[in-house]
Design a protein around this motif. Structure first.
Motif, PDB file in Angstrom:
ATOM      1  N   GLY A   2       0.805  -1.222   0.000  1.00 28.30           N
ATOM      2  CA  GLY A   2       0.000   0.000   0.000  1.00 28.30           C
ATOM      3  C   GLY A   2       0.829   1.259   0.000  1.00 28.30           C
ATOM      4  O   GLY A   2       0.482   2.239   0.678  1.00 28.30           O
ATOM      5  N   ASP A   3       1.920   1.279  -0.765  1.00 27.13           N
ATOM      6  CA  ASP A   3       2.854   2.412  -0.786  1.00 27.13           C
ATOM      7  C   ASP A   3       2.401   3.428  -1.835  1.00 27.13           C
ATOM      8  O   ASP A   3       2.776   3.339  -3.010  1.00 27.13           O
ATOM      9  N   LEU A   4       1.616   4.408  -1.403  1.00 24.16           N
ATOM     10  CA  LEU A   4       1.105   5.416  -2.327  1.00 24.16           C
ATOM     11  C   LEU A   4       2.230   6.279  -2.889  1.00 24.16           C
ATOM     12  O   LEU A   4       2.259   6.568  -4.097  1.00 24.16           O
ATOM     13  N   ASP A   5       3.166   6.693  -2.041  1.00 25.72           N
ATOM     14  CA  ASP A   5       4.281   7.516  -2.516  1.00 25.72           C
ATOM     15  C   ASP A   5       5.109   6.766  -3.552  1.00 25.72           C
ATOM     16  O   ASP A   5       5.552   7.348  -4.555  1.00 25.72           O
ATOM     17  N   GLY A   6       5.324   5.478  -3.310  1.00 19.15           N
ATOM     18  CA  GLY A   6       6.068   4.682  -4.276  1.00 19.15           C
ATOM     19  C   GLY A   6       5.355   4.608  -5.615  1.00 19.15           C
ATOM     20  O   GLY A   6       5.987   4.675  -6.680  1.00 19.15           O
ATOM     21  N   LEU A   7       4.035   4.490  -5.586  1.00 13.96           N
ATOM     22  CA  LEU A   7       3.267   4.445  -6.829  1.00 13.96           C
ATOM     23  C   LEU A   7       3.357   5.766  -7.588  1.00 13.96           C
ATOM     24  O   LEU A   7       3.482   5.777  -8.818  1.00 13.96           O
ATOM     25  N   ILE A   8       3.305   6.883  -6.872  1.00 14.07           N
ATOM     26  CA  ILE A   8       3.404   8.188  -7.534  1.00 14.07           C
ATOM     27  C   ILE A   8       4.778   8.344  -8.184  1.00 14.07           C
ATOM     28  O   ILE A   8       4.894   8.842  -9.316  1.00 14.07           O
ATOM     29  N   ARG A   9       5.832   7.911  -7.483  1.00 20.69           N
ATOM     30  CA  ARG A   9       7.176   7.971  -8.078  1.00 20.69           C
ATOM     31  C   ARG A   9       7.252   7.083  -9.314  1.00 20.69           C
ATOM     32  O   ARG A   9       7.861   7.453 -10.326  1.00 20.69           O
ATOM     33  N   LEU A  10       6.634   5.920  -9.234  1.00 21.81           N
ATOM     34  CA  LEU A  10       6.632   5.007 -10.377  1.00 21.81           C
ATOM     35  C   LEU A  10       5.909   5.630 -11.565  1.00 21.81           C
ATOM     36  O   LEU A  10       6.357   5.502 -12.717  1.00 21.81           O
ATOM     37  N   ILE A  11       4.812   6.315 -11.309  1.00 25.64           N
ATOM     38  CA  ILE A  11       4.071   6.981 -12.384  1.00 25.64           C
ATOM     39  C   ILE A  11       4.953   8.014 -13.074  1.00 25.64           C
ATOM     40  O   ILE A  11       4.996   8.098 -14.312  1.00 25.64           O
ATOM     41  N   ASP A  12       5.680   8.806 -12.298  1.00 25.11           N
ATOM     42  CA  ASP A  12       6.588   9.799 -12.885  1.00 25.11           C
ATOM     43  C   ASP A  12       7.642   9.128 -13.766  1.00 25.11           C
ATOM     44  O   ASP A  12       7.952   9.603 -14.866  1.00 25.11           O
ATOM     45  N   GLU A  13       8.200   8.027 -13.285  1.00 22.90           N
ATOM     46  CA  GLU A  13       9.232   7.328 -14.048  1.00 22.90           C
ATOM     47  C   GLU A  13       8.671   6.773 -15.354  1.00 22.90           C
ATOM     48  O   GLU A  13       9.314   6.859 -16.412  1.00 22.90           O
ATOM     49  N   LEU A  14       7.480   6.217 -15.300  1.00 23.60           N
ATOM     50  CA  LEU A  14       6.877   5.641 -16.504  1.00 23.60           C
ATOM     51  C   LEU A  14       6.542   6.723 -17.529  1.00 23.60           C
ATOM     52  O   LEU A  14       6.689   6.505 -18.735  1.00 23.60           O
ATOM     53  N   CYS A  15       6.114   7.882 -17.057  1.00 20.25           N
ATOM     54  CA  CYS A  15       5.847   8.990 -17.984  1.00 20.25           C
ATOM     55  C   CYS A  15       7.141   9.467 -18.635  1.00 20.25           C
ATOM     56  O   CYS A  15       7.180   9.748 -19.840  1.00 20.25           O
ATOM     57  N   GLU A  16       8.188   9.562 -17.844  1.00 19.00           N
ATOM     58  CA  GLU A  16       9.474   9.998 -18.387  1.00 19.00           C
ATOM     59  C   GLU A  16       9.981   9.014 -19.435  1.00 19.00           C
ATOM     60  O   GLU A  16      10.561   9.412 -20.452  1.00 19.00           O
ATOM     61  N   ASP A  17       9.743   7.724 -19.200  1.00 22.04           N
ATOM     62  CA  ASP A  17      10.184   6.688 -20.143  1.00 22.04           C
ATOM     63  C   ASP A  17       9.180   6.452 -21.271  1.00 22.04           C
ATOM     64  O   ASP A  17       9.441   5.637 -22.167  1.00 22.04           O
ATOM     65  N   GLU A  18       8.034   7.128 -21.205  1.00 21.65           N
ATOM     66  CA  GLU A  18       6.954   6.948 -22.177  1.00 21.65           C
ATOM     67  C   GLU A  18       6.500   5.488 -22.245  1.00 21.65           C
ATOM     68  O   GLU A  18       6.193   4.953 -23.316  1.00 21.65           O
ATOM     69  N   SER A  19       6.427   4.863 -21.081  1.00 25.06           N
ATOM     70  CA  SER A  19       5.977   3.470 -20.978  1.00 25.06           C
ATOM     71  C   SER A  19       4.472   3.470 -20.714  1.00 25.06           C
ATOM     72  O   SER A  19       3.999   3.225 -19.594  1.00 25.06           O
ATOM     73  N   TRP A  20       3.708   3.737 -21.760  1.00 30.32           N
ATOM     74  CA  TRP A  20       2.283   4.000 -21.587  1.00 30.32           C
ATOM     75  C   TRP A  20       1.489   2.747 -21.233  1.00 30.32           C
ATOM     76  O   TRP A  20       0.538   2.818 -20.449  1.00 30.32           O
ATOM     77  N   SER A  21       1.856   1.600 -21.768  1.00 31.89           N
ATOM     78  CA  SER A  21       1.153   0.364 -21.411  1.00 31.89           C
ATOM     79  C   SER A  21       1.339   0.046 -19.934  1.00 31.89           C
ATOM     80  O   SER A  21       0.398  -0.371 -19.243  1.00 31.89           O
ATOM     81  N   ASP A  22       2.553   0.247 -19.435  1.00 28.72           N
ATOM     82  CA  ASP A  22       2.809   0.010 -18.016  1.00 28.72           C
ATOM     83  C   ASP A  22       2.050   1.018 -17.153  1.00 28.72           C
ATOM     84  O   ASP A  22       1.529   0.669 -16.083  1.00 28.72           O
ATOM     85  N   LEU A  23       1.987   2.265 -17.611  1.00 25.67           N
ATOM     86  CA  LEU A  23       1.250   3.279 -16.854  1.00 25.67           C
ATOM     87  C   LEU A  23      -0.236   2.932 -16.806  1.00 25.67           C
ATOM     88  O   LEU A  23      -0.897   3.117 -15.775  1.00 25.67           O
ATOM     89  N   GLU A  24      -0.752   2.418 -17.893  1.00 27.79           N
ATOM     90  CA  GLU A  24      -2.149   1.990 -17.916  1.00 27.79           C
ATOM     91  C   GLU A  24      -2.376   0.862 -16.912  1.00 27.79           C
ATOM     92  O   GLU A  24      -3.413   0.815 -16.230  1.00 27.79           O
ATOM     93  N   ASP A  25      -1.402  -0.025 -16.784  1.00 26.08           N
ATOM     94  CA  ASP A  25      -1.487  -1.113 -15.812  1.00 26.08           C
ATOM     95  C   ASP A  25      -1.531  -0.558 -14.392  1.00 26.08           C
ATOM     96  O   ASP A  25      -2.291  -1.045 -13.539  1.00 26.08           O
ATOM     97  N   ARG A  72      -4.683  -1.349 -11.970  1.00 27.74           N
ATOM     98  CA  ARG A  72      -4.439  -2.174 -10.786  1.00 27.74           C
ATOM     99  C   ARG A  72      -4.541  -1.362  -9.491  1.00 27.74           C
ATOM    100  O   ARG A  72      -4.926  -1.906  -8.450  1.00 27.74           O
ATOM    101  N   SER A  73      -4.208  -0.079  -9.535  1.00 28.07           N
ATOM    102  CA  SER A  73      -4.402   0.761  -8.348  1.00 28.07           C
ATOM    103  C   SER A  73      -5.883   0.864  -8.019  1.00 28.07           C
ATOM    104  O   SER A  73      -6.283   0.858  -6.850  1.00 28.07           O
ATOM    105  N   ARG A  74      -6.705   0.952  -9.053  1.00 25.14           N
ATOM    106  CA  ARG A  74      -8.151   0.996  -8.840  1.00 25.14           C
ATOM    107  C   ARG A  74      -8.640  -0.325  -8.254  1.00 25.14           C
ATOM    108  O   ARG A  74      -9.469  -0.347  -7.347  1.00 25.14           O
ATOM    109  N   GLN A  75      -8.132  -1.421  -8.760  1.00 27.77           N
ATOM    110  CA  GLN A  75      -8.536  -2.727  -8.242  1.00 27.77           C
ATOM    111  C   GLN A  75      -8.116  -2.899  -6.790  1.00 27.77           C
ATOM    112  O   GLN A  75      -8.862  -3.464  -5.980  1.00 27.77           O
TER     113      GLN A  75
END
Length: 327
Positions: free
Chosen positions: A12-35, A39-42
């Motif tokens: 349940g690491d919300l801060d970790g998820l936000i950091r991960l989102i930033d990294e995925l946007c920087e890498d343009e890893s859109w499929s992973d960001l969609e995941d 999954r956060s919603r689930q």
């Protein structure tokens, strides 16, 4: 990425998820960001309060990803609370052509169309199967100077229009107050402030000029200036698009609708059975009216809208005062 996502979701690491989102946007890893978004919603549905990560991932997809992914974020419509509707976010950074192929039919598709129109795209050739707004798919002349908000990663930059260079005006005695579809439409401009936040509003209609209408709101001293319908339009749309202090932002498509509805009511065209009225007919009516911005010296540091309208042909005037503040 999957291992990091699994770990952050498990603990349940919300801060970790936000950091991960930033990294995925920087890498343009859109499929992973969609995941991450899905999954956060689930996880939230399983009792983990990770919806802010899901909301933020959807926002970033709508704002930054290619049209295919942005459209899918709009289709999911899965935000709990967001900075802005995903229809508005996606339309702020993509053309209609980039989004159209992947948007599902229905009201959300229609709202994206209207958001693109608000940003100046002429979509009169586009057919809408289900349209909750029914507005013209090209901006009228008086709408074209309105600046859209700047939607960013972590905020929406949408400052209130300027109200500089007001002059003092003497106020007459209050008139006999009445309420009609015009006063209702004026208050509807700020309904998000008053229904979802701390806002309050009051509107009146009187026989007489704008100063009589303002005085009838209980105002003793006023500074005001007359403005064009183009300048006034910026104030109307800004207020109706805004969520105020705590409300959910409706977006510019709905803000434009409320501004049109208000203009039609004040012009006396709301009794006709055709929606919307002909643009030329409405423009002629609006240019015959006088539009005022005013201030009684009590402007808050929050959100405010104080306007008055004169119909010199019928001898009627309306005035609105509305404000919303953070506690």
């Amino acid at each position: 990425m999957k291992r990091d996502l699994d770990h952050f979701l498990e603990i349940g690491d919300l801060d970790g998820l936000i950091r991960l989102i930033d990294e995925l946007c920087e890498d343009e890893s859109w499929s992973d960001l969609e995941d991450v978004a899905i999954r956060s919603r689930q996880a939230n549905e399983r009792g983990q309060q990770l919806w802010p990560a899901g909301d933020h991932a959807e926002h970033r997809l709508a704002l930054e990803s290619p049209g295919e992914f942005a459209a899918r974020a709009v289709n999911r419509d899965a935000q709990t609370f967001g900075l802005a509707p995903l229809t508005e976010v996606a339309a702020s950074s993509h053309t209609w052509e980039e989004l159209s192929l992947d948007l599902n039919s229905g009201p959300l598709r229609s709202l994206v169309i209207h958001e693109r129109v608000f940003r100046g795209e002429d979509l009169t050739e586009v057919e809408i199967a289900e349209d909750p707004l029914g507005l013209p798919l090209v901006l009228a002349g008086w709408e074209q100077s309105v600046e859209p908000p700047d939607i960013k990663k972590y905020e929406v930059d949408d400052p209130s229009p300027s109200i500089n260079n007001l002059d003092s005006f003497p106020l007459p005695k209050p008139g006999v107050v009445a309420h009609d579809s015009g006063t209702e439409a004026l208050r509807n401009l700020v309904q998000t402030w008053t229904s979802q936040s701390n806002g309050r509003s009051a509107a009146v209609r009187v026989y007489g000029d704008a100063t009589t209408a303002i005085s009838s709101l209980g105002v003793n001293e006023v500074k005001a200036k007359e403005v064009s319908i183009s300048e006034m339009w910026g104030h109307l749309v800004w207020a109706a698009s805004s969520g105020g202090a705590y409300g959910r932002r409706p977006g510019c498509a709905k803000g434009r609708f409320e501004a049109w509805w208000c203009a039609v009511a004040l012009a006396g065209l709301d009794q006709e059975e055709v929606w919307p009225p002909l643009t030329l007919e409405l423009e002629e009516a609006l240019t015959e009216m006088n539009w005022w911005i005013w201030d009684d010296g009590s402007l808050s540091k929050g959100w405010s809208l104080r306007i008055a309208v004169e119909d010199p042909v019928d001898g009627l005037s309306w005035a609105l005062t509305a404000e919303d503040t953070r506690e």
